[in-house]
Design an enzyme around this catalytic site. Structure first.
Site, PDB file in Angstrom:
ATOM      1  CG  HIS A  39     -59.899  17.173  11.609  1.00  0.00           C
ATOM      2  ND1 HIS A  39     -59.058  16.649  12.561  1.00  0.00           N
ATOM      3  CD2 HIS A  39     -60.876  16.250  11.455  1.00  0.00           C
ATOM      4  CE1 HIS A  39     -59.500  15.480  12.959  1.00  0.00           C
ATOM      5  NE2 HIS A  39     -60.611  15.206  12.303  1.00  0.00           N
TER       6      HIS A  39
ATOM      7  CG  ASP B 170     -56.364  18.500  13.727  1.00  0.00           C
ATOM      8  OD1 ASP B 170     -57.322  19.295  13.804  1.00  0.00           O
ATOM      9  OD2 ASP B 170     -56.495  17.301  13.407  1.00  0.00           O
TER      10      ASP B 170
ATOM     11  CB  SER C 214     -61.937  13.157  14.307  1.00  0.00           C
ATOM     12  OG  SER C 214     -61.437  12.416  13.227  1.00  0.00           O
TER      13      SER C 214
END
Length: 843
Positions: free
Chosen positions: A646, A694, A790
């Site tokens: 992402h 992901d 992230s």
């Protein structure tokens, strides 16, 4: 009479005129000037003479000025200074004009097309030297010139050029053209693509009464829906219009049974090729690619792009290939034309393409099926033009019917899944099934979708912007009251597995639903039957007090999906044998290439704190986008990183050019090693709505040097299907925000100890957890990853050898550090084969 008057009257009587001398003087010089009286000064009364100035001394005469010559030294200096000033002004003006004309102006290129409905296509239009082509080109160029010379961009408009005039399956002419603007570089930011396109579209006058998309553009009948205009590249303009046409070729195909070859290769130099493919009206083009040899760099330099037009118009891209492949792939146009561009500007080794194209008829994707009265799968449905990638904007309709009301319709997909449509929309097709909306997504395992009705209406609308992967499904009937056979467990994926495989530690359903809500079995340590508890045997955890569950784990047994396989094909029960510090295979293959996390004893921690010490997490990476920290990553080899998909979703973020990787860094801005990112590999099944799959790989442009191995080290990749236990302590690290309400990330590398959460609790909390995800955190919400972390690592230390394992990748969650909402991580052990595909050195 007073005395004065008496004196005058008493003048001698014998006075003669001859005795009087007269002196004539200039009246202008000698006569007094009559001036108005000053304020407060009294005028003399009438009849009374004004007082006379005493005549005693004569006023001295003024000396006349000496005449000075004009061309003296002082005046010459002044004139020379003025001349130099004027010369400097002229020079600066000319210099400014030169710079403004040469360096401060940029050319902007726009590629576009529209359909003219009131002119029929002639074969002569294919010849660009023909009078017919030149005539229609001149007409179109005059119309475009008139549109933009009377617009707000008139002073920037340079020219328009018609590149191609072709037939199309909707009739009329399809005109492809370039528009060129030139404007100062300082004003380039106000030049928007939508503005240029809006000027052209707004110039088309449509009729409200007729309610049609066809309008008048300066006398040309233009279809409003066909107007496309995108910003283009100068290199594309030069290769399609200018003198630099490279290896451009034009093909016209009219035979249905022929394969027209497209082959080109080179071992050095450069390749910039354009293949324009046109079929007869009413047919489509299918391009089949046998092999491509290019440099894998996310299409920054090398690429093969397929367009649904005859010019490189961005919004008409059907597909783009950025990596070498030898797998047969085929693509279908939506009209009777296609453009294939192959670019390899800096050939280091052999580059080229082997492909062919053919003319195919249009297909209607619809069918009505009367399903048999017996349960089971009996036929197949597929996406349009299967096994080709199906084109965008396609539509399929199927109707299924059974004769028994007790039977429903089941669809078995091989790499696809259908779920309820959310508010976000669908990326890979939306489905309307009996008036209910669903979204489709790709995955790497089978699923079954059941409709509990004997009459089913299905409509598939292709929603992808590009051509999408081929889709195949089996159809059949099933018993509505009993979807799975007796003695079977019905998975959330729709599959049916034997009840005996429920809670056996193996993900038989592919979505882990057969392993949820299970009571952990306790091994019968004192009986001879304890071997039946497979998940607890040889898993690296001592479940029996006497350690019996971890004995004889390297004894050779027949291979199955629960055993470890050595390089010489010998298998044993030990589950996590790879790189555990113990040689278990006779050939030593289980410890080959195990250079990860070698210096674990050198790691320092501040237990209970937030800041780390320098070198504490040597695999931690900070990824910077356009110079700013954006995501995290983990070092897995000298030139490869692992991160979250992402972080790179979207056209701008998927381009590796703006990304840099900062390794060996403790404080932001003080990295020991910085490298540009050469390549980004996002998992092909990544779902941006559910964050499934992901995961992404990043290849560095420069491998980090061995001299920095004390501060930069790779973390170990877990073995395939690694089992983890809830409550196990792990660490999440990164430079993200300390709290959810913070506006910016931390300057110093942060760390937080978290616990692995039971998968059943994780699914119960979020509901949309897949087998490729895991949860970690503190249920009280005190410690968690946050925005900016992230892609960073979830590091767990293996007790057997002390090595650090990359168990998870920071993915998503509900807020940050909220009670009862742990963080969600990508489960790395499910992607080990995918990682090895791109990084074989880790095998």
């Amino acid at each position: 009479m007073d005395k004065e008057n008496s004196d005058v009257s008493a003048a001698p009587a014998d006075l003669k005129i001859s005795n009087i001398s007269v002196q004539v003087v200039s009246a202008q010089k000698k006569l007094p000037v009559r001036r108005p009286p000053l304020p407060g000064r009294r005028l003399p009364l009438p009849g009374r003479r004004p007082p006379q100035r005493p005549i005693g001394k004569a006023k001295p005469k003024k000396q006349s000025k000496k005449k000075v010559p004009f061309w003296n030294v002082q005046n010459k200096i002044i004139l020379f200074t003025v001349f130099l000033f004027i010369l400097a002004v002229i020079a600066w003006t000319l210099l400014w004009l030169y710079i403004s004309k040469t360096e401060s102006k940029d050319a902007f290129y726009f590629a576009g097309m529209f359909r003219i409905t009131n002119i029929e296509f002639l074969p002569e239009y294919r010849q660009k030297e023909s009078r017919e082509f030149l005539s229609v080109s001149r007409t179109v160029q005059q119309v475009i010139n008139l549109v933009y010379t009377t617009s707000a961009f008139s002073k920037f408009y340079e020219q328009s050029v018609v590149a191609d005039v072709s037939s199309n399956n909707k009739g009329g002419l399809l005109v492809h053209f370039w528009i060129v603007f030139v404007m100062p570089r300082a004003k380039g930011h106000i030049f928007c693509e939508d503005c240029v396109a809006a000027i052209l579209k707004d110039s088309i006058q449509t009729s409200i009464i007729n309610r049609t998309s066809v309008g008048s553009l300066q006398g040309l009948a233009v279809d409003m829906d066909s107007v496309v205009l995108n910003a283009g590249l100068r290199s594309d303009y030069s290769s399609t219009i200018g003198s630099d046409k490279g290896c451009s070729q034009y093909f016209y195909a009219e035979h249905l049974s022929l394969h027209y070859p497209l082959e080109i290769s080179a071992a050095s130099g450069r390749l910039m090729c354009h293949f324009k493919l046109v079929a007869i009206v009413g047919y489509l083009i299918r391009l089949s690619i046998k092999s491509i040899q290019i440099e894998a760099d996310n299409c920054v330099t090398d690429s093969l792009t397929i367009y649904d037009s005859l010019l490189p118009i961005r919004s008409s891209i059907l597909y783009r290939i950025c990596e070498p492949t030898r797998t047969l792939m085929s693509f279908v146009s939506t009209n009777n034309l296609m453009l294939v561009t192959f670019k390899s500007p800096h050939i280091r080794r052999l580059s080229g393409i082997r492909a062919y194209f053919e003319v195919i008829p249009e297909q209607k994707c619809e069918n009505t099926v009367l399903v048999k009265d017996i349960t089971g799968f009996e036929g197949k449905i597929s996406s349009p033009y299967y096994p080709s990638y199906y084109p965008p904007k396609c539509k399929c309709t199927w109707k299924f019917q059974t004769s028994l009301s007790t039977l429903g319709i089941a669809l078995k997909f091989y790499n696809y899944s259908i779920t309820k449509k959310s508010m976000k929309g669908c990326e890979h097709g939306w489905w309307e099934i009996n008036e209910h909306m669903y979204c489709g997504s790709y995955m790497d395992h089978q699923t079954i979708f059941r409709v509990p009705s004997p009459l089913v209406h299905i409509q598939l609308q292709c929603s992808s912007r590009l051509s999408d992967k081929p889709l195949l499904a089996e159809y059949g009937s099933y018993n509505i009251s009993q979807p799975c056979p007796v003695g079977s467990f019905r998975c959330s994926s729709g599959l049916c597995v034997p009840q005996a495989q429920r809670c056996d530690g193996v993900n038989d359903c592919f979505d882990e639903s057969d392993e949820l809500f299970c009571v952990s079995p306790q091994p019968a340590c004192n009986t001879s039957s304890f071997r039946q508890h497979g998940p607890l045997i040889c898993d690296g955890f001592r479940d029996c007090e006497n350690g019996r569950d971890e004995q004889n784990c390297t004894q050779s047994i027949p291979c199955n999906n629960r055993t470890f396989k050595c390089g010489n094909d010998i298998c044993f029960r030990k589950q996590n044998a790879k790189c555990d510090g113990t040689v278990d295979c006779p050939d030593g293959s289980d410890e080959e290439g195990c250079t990860c996390s070698r210096s674990s004893s050198a790691l320092h921690r501040i237990i209970g704190g937030t800041d780390t010490l320098e070198g504490g997490w040597p695999w931690q990476v900070s990824l910077h986008f356009v110079g700013s920290a954006y995501c995290g990553a983990s070092v897995i080899s000298r030139e490869w990183l692992l991160s979250a998909a992402h972080c790179f979703h979207g056209n701008r973020l998927s381009d590796p050019t703006p990304w840099t990787a900062h390794l060996g860094m403790y404080v932001q801005g003080n990295a020991k090693f910085v490298s540009p990112v050469r390549r980004i590999v996002v998992h092909e099944y990544y779902n941006s709505q559910t964050f499934d799959y992901d995961i992404a790989l990043l290849q560095l442009s420069i491998a980090w040097p061995e001299t920095l191995k004390q501060l930069i080290q790779p973390i170990c990749i877990p073995p395939t299907g690694q089992r983890v236990r809830s409550g196990e302590k792990c660490w999440v690290t990164g430079w993200g925000r300390r709290h959810e309400a913070d506006n910016k990330g931390s300057l110093v590398l942060q760390q937080a100890e978290v616990e692995l959460i039971d998968q059943t609790l994780c699914v119960s909390t979020y509901g949309i957890i897949t087998s490729r995800m895991l949860c970690a955190g503190i249920m009280s919400g005190k410690r968690d990853a946050c925005k900016g972390d992230s892609g960073g690592p979830l590091s767990c230390r293996r007790k057997s050898d002390g090595k650090w394992i990359l168990t998870g990748i920071v993915s998503w969650g509900h807020g940050s550090g909220r009670p009862n909402f742990p963080g969600v991580y990508t489960r790395v052990s499910n992607f080990v084969p995918w990682i090895h595909k791109y990084v074989p050195s880790l095998l």
